[in-house]
Design an enzyme around this catalytic site. Structure first.
Site, PDB file in Angstrom:
ATOM      1  N   PRO A   2      -3.353  10.712-103.984  1.00 21.53           N
ATOM      2  CA  PRO A   2      -3.766   9.990-102.784  1.00 21.53           C
ATOM      3  C   PRO A   2      -5.300  10.460-102.302  1.00 21.53           C
ATOM      4  CG  PRO A   2      -1.668  10.984-102.284  1.00 21.53           C
ATOM      5  CD  PRO A   2      -2.346  11.642-103.514  1.00 21.53           C
ATOM      6  N   GLU A   3      -6.280   9.426-102.208  1.00 21.50           N
ATOM      7  CA  GLU A   3      -7.612   9.455-101.721  1.00 21.50           C
ATOM      8  C   GLU A   3      -7.660   9.198-100.368  1.00 21.50           C
ATOM      9  OE1 GLU A   3     -10.125   7.929-104.713  1.00 21.50           O
ATOM     10  OE2 GLU A   3      -8.803   8.125-106.256  1.00 21.50           O
TER      11      GLU A   3
END
Ligand SMILES: [Zn+2]
Length: 271
Positions: A2-3
């Site tokens: 996840p960014e």
């Protein structure tokens, strides 16, 4: 992994689902997944706390508590934060569960167990090492030029450095560099001013588009409701090796390795 757009999507979902709820108890099945300040026990410190807000900083999700403490979660590779009701099936690797007084639960799962949920004290400067937020008003052209100036680091490696810009990971670094037509290995300090402007704009646009699509699900990412994102269908280069470039239509996307990370780009468009 996840960014920024994925964590932002999770945070927005959490804000809708848990703000105002009171934590009844914390169930910790794998102790290393939680961190508390010295002389504080995580479960007793959070029991009875009310959630007053949910925020994001870089790739961290922050659950703000009424006492001023906060739960700062890094999801690392495979972490998930999902709100569930009692009896809903659990994701594999559910290691921490916050039980709310109304029966809802916040489940922190992570099959690879690299993620952490950390209890931080009111005012604790836990994010000292994090750089500028790319979607904040502080991410100006001048700030970005100053950041790159004189640096010999490949531009892609610099974008991944959380101490400079917070929240960009491999997917959005590849996408923004393609969008701005910049070769990922270019030393950051030799980018021209127009190229730097294009890149700053591309970073902001790609991140905003990905948030609108509720993130990219190319691996384990799901939002706070357990649903996949949609941006994986809009990717221009990431993971597309061997496919024709969507811009020039003539060259095939190649995968090279830069700073130990797979890097996808177009040899024809990106200079
Ligand atoms: Zn191309």
């Amino acid at each position: 992994m996840p960014e920024l757009p994925e964590v932002e999507t999770i945070v927005r979902g959490l804000a809708r689902a848990i703000v105002g709820k009171t934590i009844e108890s914390a169930e910790i099945r794998l102790p290393k997944m939680v961190i508390a300040p010295p002389r504080l026990s995580f479960p007793s410190a959070v029991a009875g706390e009310r959630v007053t807000g949910v925020a994001r900083r870089g790739k961290y999700a922050i659950v703000e508590l009424a006492s001023g403490h906060a739960l700062v979660t890094s999801l690392r590779m495979t972490g998930r934060l999902v709100v569930a009701v009692k009896g809903e099936p659990e994701s594999p690797g559910t290691h921490v569960i916050l039980h709310f007084t109304d029966g809802a639960r916040l489940r922190f799962s992570d099959v690879r167990t690299f993620g952490r949920m950390r209890l931080v004290r009111p005012g604790e400067a836990w994010d000292r090492e994090l750089g500028i937020e790319p979607l904040s008003s502080g991410f100006t052209q001048e700030a970005f030029i100053g950041m790159l100036s004189g640096r010999t680091t490949p531009i892609k490696a610099l974008l991944l450095d959380q101490r400079r810009v917070a929240g960009i990971g491999n997917i959005y670094a590849c996408e923004a560099l393609w969008e701005a037509r910049i070769r990922p290995s270019r030393p950051a300090g030799i980018l021209t001013k127009p190229a730097t402007c294009r890149l700053r704009r591309a970073i902001v646009e790609v991140l905003q588009r990905a948030i609108e699509m509720r993130g990219t699900s190319v691996d384990d990412y799901v939002d706070a409701d357990g649903l996949q994102g949609g941006f994986q269908n809009d990717l221009s280069v990431y993971g597309r090796n061997g496919r024709l470039c969507r811009r020039c239509g003539k060259s095939r996307i190649v995968r090279t390795v830069l700073a130990q990370r797979g890097t996808w780009w177009c040899r024809r468009c990106q200079r």
